[in-house]
Enzyme design. Structure first.
Site, short mmCIF file in Angstrom:
data_model
loop_
_atom_site.label_atom_id
_atom_site.label_comp_id
_atom_site.label_asym_id
_atom_site.label_seq_id
_atom_site.Cartn_x
_atom_site.Cartn_y
_atom_site.Cartn_z
N GLU A 141 0.82 -1.22 0.00
CA GLU A 141 0.00 0.00 0.00
C GLU A 141 0.85 1.27 0.00
OE1 GLU A 141 -2.85 -0.38 3.15
OE2 GLU A 141 -3.85 -2.10 2.21
N GLU B 211 -6.18 -9.13 0.33
CA GLU B 211 -7.05 -8.62 1.39
C GLU B 211 -8.38 -8.22 0.77
OE1 GLU B 211 -5.56 -5.56 4.03
OE2 GLU B 211 -3.50 -5.97 3.40
#
Length: 562
Positions: free
Chosen positions: A392, A496
């Site tokens: 991220e 995720e």
């Protein structure tokens, strides 16, 4: 004779003034409604940067800059002194298309595809075709900036790409010598709107565009030199010369030495970050799966023992590695005969203090011993391990020390890690893990150090939205994020994903997720995040709980085509 009251004179005067203002506004409104206007703009073409031939990255000779504002309701065009300028020297025309009248709320890009502006395009092309000088036409610029300054912003990349290609072909049919310019501002996410080599001659960036100044989605660069560096970096997948354009709001601070610095950077990393192999024209083919991996992050062990689960997700850091906690978790997962996703967050050591300069520390060798130990643990098994490192990174926040950092530094640190001492064992798959947000590709480290691209998909698009019913569908988020990866040649692993809300709502959301996964063979695996989110990331808002029931997971797995 009776005297006229002063109040009457004031009222009459105000009435005349109001009427004059009204007539003046009507005049301007009438003009913008019925006339296409061309006028000299304050923009400047400051330089050109050619990544395919750095010797051509030089100051450019004078180019006169004009703007043309086309409306669907216009009956004629006022070219001003544009026709004269075309006989005197090189000209850049920035063309805008606007909708007026009843069609104002329509999508201007789809209206272009319907031919609503064909007549205006053809007339302009016929005029510029007569010029003996170089003519550049830049159409509907700053398309990627989420500002709402122009009607073609906040539109889908596909709509923009299709309409750009339509426009380009229209102009080239009548004026083949015209140089068509694809004109992003250079904002994060610009390459999502890349139309392809066939319809583009030049790209452009703008230093200090008005669109960017009106939005705060991403932090503004503090210097023009930094802005230039970042904007040129974002175009590293585009093998076209780039016009560097100054702001139309005043003189732009610009030094040609900055171009030399960029040339040196490109030369230094010509075989990796700025390799010509990065240049793209169409969607790169990704391999198709032969089977689908189904995993969970489930520290409370509520779903781990379901027969369909074959992958576990472990989040860890240097501190857990040094204390032995990671090896214990990893061994337990291996003993359950599960493959393992290892997300290494390299920012806290055994002291618990975060390293705020972690990228530089990695490159200086500070964590060599930890990397060596990690590789030894995960390589000492025949089980497949998916090593996800510094994830991220593209999100413009400071949750992790590797976020909001220089892309070149991040890429070098990623490559250093994955190639350390020859890299991890053959059982280890290298995972590059953006969230899948705007600007993800700015941090792409290269195909030689990546086996899988991972993305994260959560129902809440914004942490300020607390109503579960307002969550985005899995398919909506997936399609947006997958499109951002279309120029990268590696398969996807959704490492995720999660949804909050009632069980019935979660089941409905997961049905859509299963359909999307089944329809996309480039997705090799999915991993559900079965826990509440980290409260520290949500501030004063209660962190969402993504947990689902065992029955919901069973139903989801049964819908998947393994």
């Amino acid at each position: 004779m009776k005297k006229t009251s002063s109040k009457v004179y004031i009222a009459v005067g105000l009435g005349i003034l109001f009427s004059a203002i009204l007539l003046l506004n009507m005049r301007f409104s009438f003009k913008s409604y019925l006339v296409n206007s061309y006028y000299r703009s304050n923009e400047q073409v400051l330089a050109a940067f050619d990544p395919t031939n750095l010797n051509k990255s030089l100051p450019v000779k004078a180019i006169s800059c004009y703007r043309g504002v086309l409306t669907n309701t216009a009956l004629w065009s006022n070219y001003g002194d544009l026709e004269a300028a075309l006989t005197k020297g090189d000209v850049l025309i920035t063309l805008e298309t606007w909708l007026k009248g009843p069609d104002y709320t329509n999508n201007v890009l789809t209206e272009v595809l319907k031919g609503r502006f064909d007549n205006q395009f053809n007339k302009l092309a016929a005029m510029v075709a007569k010029s003996n000088h170089k003519v550049f036409i830049r159409w509907n610029p700053d398309m990627e900036v989420p500002a709402g300054v122009y009607p073609w912003q906040f539109k889908s990349p596909n709509d923009y790409i299709n309409s750009f290609n339509y426009f380009s072909k229209k102009i080239k049919n009548h004026a083949p010598a015209v140089q068509i310019v694809w004109g992003p501002s250079g904002y994060p996410g610009d390459t999502e709107y890349w139309p392809g080599n066939k319809t583009v001659d030049y790209a452009s960036i703008t230093l200090g565009s008005w669109s960017e100044l009106t939005t705060n989605f991403y932090p503004h660069d503090q210097t023009t030199a930094a802005m230039l560096k970042h904007k040129l970096h974002r175009l590293r997948f585009i093998g076209k010369p780039v016009l560097i354009i100054g702001s139309d709001k005043g003189k732009t601070d610009f030094q040609y030495s900055w171009l030399n610095e960029q040339k040196n950077l490109v030369t230094t990393y010509s075989s990796t970050i700025y390799s010509k192999s990065n240049y793209i024209d169409s969607i790169k083919a990704k391999p198709n799966r032969t089977s689908l991996k189904i995993g969970v992050f489930d520290p409370n062990k509520r779903l781990l023992n379901q027969p369909e689960i074959n992958v576990e997700h472990i989040f860890t850091d240097w501190g857990e590695l040094e204390r032995g906690d990671f090896e214990k978790k990893f061994t337990e997962a291996i003993n359950r005969h599960h493959e393992v996703i290892v997300t290494m967050e390299p920012w806290r050591d055994i002291t618990g203090k975060p390293d705020t300069a972690v990228l530089e520390s990695i490159l200086k060798g500070r964590y060599n011993e930890q990397i060596k130990k990690l590789f030894a643990i995960i390589s000492a098994t025949n089980t497949t391990v998916y090593l996800r490192w510094m994830h991220e990174m593209e999100i413009p926040i400071h949750r992790y020390a590797w976020q909001s950092q220089e892309p070149v530094t991040y890429i070098n640190a990623f490559r250093y890690f994955m190639q350390f001492n020859g890299g991890p064992g053959k059982n280890v798959k290298k995972v590059w893990g953006p969230a899948g947000d705007r600007g993800s590709a700015d941090f792409w480290p290269g195909s030689d150090v990546v086996d899988f691209i991972s993305i994260a998909i959560y129902g809440l698009p914004d942490k300020n939205i607390t109503d579960p019913e307002k969550q985005e569908a899995f398919s909506t988020i997936f399609n947006r994020k997958y499109f951002r990866m279309r120029f990268l040649d590696k398969p996807l692993f959704v490492t995720e994903f999660g949804v909050k809300g009632s069980e019935s709502f979660q089941d409905k959301w997961l049905i859509d997720a299963a359909k999307t996964i089944n329809a996309n063979p480039h997705v090799f695996g999915v991993c559900y995040f079965n826990l509440y989110d980290n409260p520290k990331a949500w501030g004063n808002i209660k962190a969402p709980d993504w947990s689902i029931s065992q029955q919901s997971m069973i139903k989801f797995c049964n819908l998947l085509k393994k």
